[in-house]
Enzyme design. Structure first.
Site, mmCIF file in Angstrom:
data_model
loop_
_atom_site.group_PDB
_atom_site.id
_atom_site.type_symbol
_atom_site.label_atom_id
_atom_site.label_comp_id
_atom_site.label_asym_id
_atom_site.label_seq_id
_atom_site.Cartn_x
_atom_site.Cartn_y
_atom_site.Cartn_z
ATOM 1 N N HIS A 1 1.457 -4.113 9.122
ATOM 2 C CA HIS A 1 2.868 -3.897 8.836
ATOM 3 C C HIS A 1 3.593 -3.352 10.064
ATOM 4 O O HIS A 1 2.991 -2.674 10.904
ATOM 5 C CB HIS A 1 3.054 -2.913 7.670
ATOM 6 N N HIS B 1 0.835 -1.205 0.000
ATOM 7 C CA HIS B 1 0.000 0.000 0.000
ATOM 8 C C HIS B 1 0.871 1.258 0.000
ATOM 9 O O HIS B 1 0.614 2.213 -0.737
ATOM 10 C CB HIS B 1 -0.897 0.014 1.250
#
Length: 327
Positions: free
Chosen positions: A241, A187
């Site tokens: 993440h 992303h």
């Protein structure tokens, strides 16, 4: 505030009454109709390579990543809850690809420069696709577990390990596969690749570095970067993440975006940074090899102007003959 952007020369008393378009007017008319087909043909190899990058990107998402050893002692940092994405995957192409393309097309409507439109779109697509291939290749090779890996591996909360101390997962295979793709953040890298390219494009178009002291222009340039940063923060907040993943993804996306932008455009701080290299080459070719009269139609003049130009040329020849005593 002095922010008006004007690249084509304004109409004055001289150009207003000219029957034939001036050289500068011709330079400002490289439209899709007049030059688009030839431009796409000249860059057909680039578009074919883009298709190859798409195929590689799909393949990298199909194959399994490296299943790194995950021992019991490593679980302390991998026991965050599984959450939905704040920024869904389908939204990333919308703001990182289609939004910049809308900006490019709006600028084309104002400027009528197909070189700028073609090269900005091509550079953007190369930026996001190269970033995507690099990101997913590194993901598959590294196989770093996500912060929520424990509950991907053990949905019921009961952990199990083999005789070497490695996990024996009994969760959904798709969740486990996705759980080994933490580094770097996709992303984030896509966001910085697309929006970083847009920031460079905008900084050139509004002449952010023209030394006029309009520091407020930086707000326009930093807005896409801010959006990319917020996306990166959301990846950590969603426990998809680690902070190192988004940091590496942001650097990767920005570096690729800069390289791809500079392939087609001068640096934004240069005097000619507002236009692509191809435009200036076309202008130089036009100045060194003026086009014949019958090709003005191809560069955006209408039929009435072309016919009037021919009549004016014939009258000029008649007057010249009369003055020389031949008539």
């Amino acid at each position: 505030m002095g922010w008006k952007i004007s690249f084509c020369p304004n109409t004055n008393f001289r150009t207003m009454f000219q029957v034939r378009p001036s050289q500068f007017e011709l330079e400002c008319r490289h439209t899709i109709r007049s030059h688009g087909r030839q431009l796409a043909r000249d860059h057909r190899q680039d578009w074919l390579i883009l298709l190859l990058l798409v195929v590689i990107e799909i393949a990298l998402n199909v194959i399994n990543p490296f299943y790194r050893f995950v021992g019991e002692g490593m679980m302390e940092d991998l026991m965050y809850p599984m959450k939905e994405n704040t920024v869904p995957l389908w939204a990333v192409p919308l703001y990182a690809v289609f939004l910049p393309m809308i900006v490019f097309f709006l600028y084309y409507l104002r400027r009528n420069d197909v070189y700028d439109l073609h090269h900005s779109v091509l550079g953007l697509l190369f930026s996001v696709l190269i970033t995507g291939v690099l990101t997913d290749a590194i993901k598959d090779a590294v196989g770093r577990p996500r912060p929520d890996f424990f509950y991907r591996c053990f949905p019921n909360g009961r952990d199990e390990y083999d005789r070497w101390g490695n996990v024996v997962c009994h969760g959904d295979p798709a969740d486990i596969k996705e759980g080994h793709k933490s580094f770097p953040s996709g992303h984030t890298s896509w966001s910085f690749a697309g929006l970083g390219f847009l920031a460079l494009y905008l900084s050139a178009k509004i002449k952010c570095f023209d030394r006029s002291g309009h520091v407020a222009k930086l707000c326009i340039v930093f807005l896409p970067i801010l959006v990319a940063c917020l996306v990166a923060v959301s990846r950590v907040d969603d426990y998809w993440h680690h902070w190192q993943d988004v940091f590496a993804g942001g650097i990767l996306g920005l570096v690729v975006a800069t390289f791809c932008y500079l392939q087609f455009f001068p640096p934004p701080y240069q005097n000619e940074g507002w236009g692509p290299y191809a435009y200036f080459r076309a202008v130089e070719d036009l100045r060194s090899n003026p086009l014949p009269q019958d090709t003005t139609n191809m560069l955006g003049t209408n039929q009435e102007r072309a016919s009037t130009s021919v009549v004016g040329s014939n009258l000029d020849s008649a007057f010249d003959a009369m003055e020389s005593g031949r008539k």
